[in-house]
Structures are given as structure tokens and as C-alpha cells.
Design an enzyme around this catalytic site. Structure first.
Site, mmCIF file in Angstrom:
data_model
loop_
_atom_site.group_PDB
_atom_site.id
_atom_site.type_symbol
_atom_site.label_atom_id
_atom_site.label_comp_id
_atom_site.label_asym_id
_atom_site.label_seq_id
_atom_site.Cartn_x
_atom_site.Cartn_y
_atom_site.Cartn_z
ATOM 1 C CE LYS A 112 41.258 51.507 47.971
ATOM 2 N NZ LYS A 112 40.829 51.525 46.557
ATOM 3 C CE LYS A 195 36.495 42.990 52.747
ATOM 4 N NZ LYS A 195 35.741 44.004 51.974
ATOM 5 C CE LYS A 198 40.975 41.256 42.979
ATOM 6 N NZ LYS A 198 40.590 42.168 41.881
#
Length: 332
Positions: A112, A195, A198
Site C-alpha cells: 500500500k 484483483k 474499489k
């Protein structure tokens, strides 16, 4: 008579849940309620470890709650993390138990933060300890997660063992990752190597639980594929990630297998297959979309359900956290 094992899991309210969330988590959560004592949480404290806006967080939390309820999560089992203070209280205890070396090994922070790790919040670095607190404050011993979260369950057990050792007690029980044997790994409709997410900038990459029938059909029709017909066996999809993704989605939604799906569509082009997949998705997701819309017409009801869930959760988490704080020496 042995009490059923307690299950806990959470999802970040960072946007409307998508097909991958439903197949990988929400559908399984609904099924677990029949056989286990379950607590499910919208982890809004985790959501602020990355950049956010207050208005979006409030809206996303309400919309996510409505989606979860529409997906079959029962009132009384769902609550918002920040409404139950035990999460933050236990989180601080574990911040003081977890070792920096353990956190340095956590791969999700590296993923991240990327190359700009010095510019990220300390919360993003320390959040695995909060995740351990989320689980252990509820007394859960089973946590349904994807395989990519297995490392967090291992860290949770490391923290629990160190706490028990340091305090000279056997207080926290071991936690087990509950990973479905054939968990669906749903990839982007625009890139079979990523993947479904959102946060993907392309709305065409994902199917949301609130999408209309027309939106679902359009996204499946535009989903990236290749010019070859569908093979007779899964081995024929090895170097075709987008085709493999769509076949996997069909199999997961239909509770079938890629072998069975390919047996039905072998030799056919994607035109027929995509229409069948869109029809299947509409049949499964349209009731969730309709119920979500209905619930969001009465936000007061959704808030009341979340308050009910928080009150129920506190009857479980407060005694556990009170005891943990007493064990570390806090006066009560």
C-alpha cells in the site's frame, strides 16, 4: 453442550462492495450465521489509515451497511468499529505488545505504501495490531479471510501469545483463519492480472452490488477477452487471464466448477458466454441491489440497526477488554 465457535470479520467502508467482496466474503458470512455466533464489522478506523474525506466516509459507511444487510447479514450482528471503544482500547494494548520487527515483515504495508512510505500515516504501519485487536476483543476464534490475509492471522496469534506470556496467563485463545477451500479470486474486468478493486480508476473494471441489470450487462459485454473460443478444459485457459477470470466468475456465482462451465460452453465464442454470464449475475445480484436501494431510503433505520449491533457487540467486547486492561495493570 459445547457453544458454537465465534466468528468475526470486517470490511472497510471505502466504497460500495463489489462482486469480488460478495463472492469472497459477504456470501460466506451470510451462510456462517446458521452455524456460528457471528460478529461483522465495518472497520471505519482502518479506513482512515489512507487518505479520506469525512463526508465520503459517512456516506460509504451507510451504503456499505445497507449492502451488507441486503446481502443477508442479520441485524444485531453488524456494527461500526468506531462505535465500540474496545477496538481502540485493545488496539493500544497491542501497539505496546507488537514488535517493530514483526510489523516490518507485513507485506500489505509495503504494497500500500509503495515507494512513498515516509509520507504515509503511522496508522497504516501499525494497523495490523488494530486488526488483531478487532479479532481478540470479540473473543473470536474463527476469522473468514482470503488467503492474502493469512499473514495477519499469524500476527494476531503472535500478539496473543506474547500478551499471554508477558502477563503470565492463558487469556487469549488461538485464532484460526477460515479460508474457503475454493475461494473465488475475482479479477478486474479490464485486466485479468489485477484483483477487482474499489479503488481502480475505471468503473468498468468492477461490478458493484448496487449496479442495475443494464449496468451489469454492459460491463460484462465490455469485459476484456480474447478472440479465441472457449476451450474444453481449464488447462486451455492457462495463458488467457481475462477468459479464465470470466469462467471463474461464472463457476463461483453458479456454485459450479470451471470444468462444468467449459463443458457447457466449449467451442463457443464470448458473445454467447457473456450473455449467459450477465443473465446469471443479474439473477443473483438484482435482489441485493433492490434491497440496498430500499434500505437507503430510510437511513434512520440503517443507523438504528448499526446502533443495535454496537450495543450487542459491547456486551461481548467490554468484559474482555476490561479484563485485558486489568491484566496489564490499569486501575479499575
Amino acid at each position: 453442550m459445547t457453544e458454537p465457535a465465534r466468528v468475526f470479520s470486517g470490511i472497510q467502508p471505502t466504497g460500495i462492495p463489489h462482486l469480488g467482496n460478495w463472492l469472497g466474503a459477504l456470501r460466506n458470512w451470510g451462510a456462517l450465521q446458521a452455524s456460528h455466533e457471528c460478529l461483522f464489522c465495518l472497520v471505519d478506523m482502518h479506513a482512515i489509515t489512507m487518505p479520506w474525506t469525512p463526508a465520503a466516509l459517512r456516506r460509504n459507511t451507510l451504503e456499505s451497511a445497507a449492502c451488507l444487510l441486503a446481502s443477508g447479514i442479520e441485524p444485531g450482528r453488524l456494527y461500526v468499529q468506531s462505535a465500540v471503544s474496545a477496538h481502540a482500547r485493545m488496539g493500544w494494548l497491542f501497539d505496546c505488545v507488537v514488535r517493530l520487527g514483526w510489523l516490518n515483515r507485513m507485506t500489505q504495508f509495503k504494497d500500500k505504501a509503495g515507494k512513498n512510505r515516509e509520507n504515509h500515516s503511522a496508522g497504516l504501519y501499525i494497523y495490523p495490531a488494530l486488526m488483531a485487536a478487532d479479532i481478540l476483543a470479540t473473543g473470536a476464534t474463527l476469522v473468514p479471510v482470503g488467503d492474502d490475509q493469512r499473514q495477519h492471522i499469524e500476527l494476531t496469534n503472535d500478539i496473543a501469545q506474547k500478551f499471554n506470556h508477558d502477563m503470565g496467563v492463558e487469556f487469549f485463545k488461538p485464532v484460526e483463519a477460515l479460508i474457503p477451500p475454493q475461494a473465488a479470486r475475482v479479477m478486474s474486468l479490464r485486466d485479468g492480472g489485477k484483483k477487482m478493486s474499489k479503488s481502480d480508476p475505471s468503473a468498468q473494471s468492477r461490478i458493484l452490488l448496487t449496479d442495475s441489470a443494464d449496468e451489469i450487462a454492459q460491463k460484462i459485454r465490455r469485459a476484456k477477452t480474447d478472440p479465441e473460443p472457449l476451450p474444453a478444459e481449464p488447462a486451455g485457459l492457462a495463458d488467457r487471464p481475462e477468459a479464465r477470470n470470466l469462467v471463474g466468475i461464472y463457476a463461483a456465482v453458479a456454485d459450479s466448477t470451471p470444468d462444468n462451465v467449459l463443458a457447457a460452453f466449449a467451442g463457443k465464442g464470448f458473445g454467447d458466454f457473456k450473455k449467459a454470464l450477465a443473465d446469471l449475475l443479474v439473477a443473483k445480484l438484482a435482489p441485493i441491489s433492490a434491497e440496498t436501494s430500499r434500505l437507503l431510503q430510510d437511513e434512520g433505520h440503517v443507523r438504528a440497526v448499526l446502533r443495535q449491533g454496537a450495543e450487542q457487540a459491547r456486551t461481548i467486547t467490554d468484559p474482555i477488554t476490561d479484563r485485558a486492561e486489568g491484566l496489564v495493570g490499569f486501575l479499575r
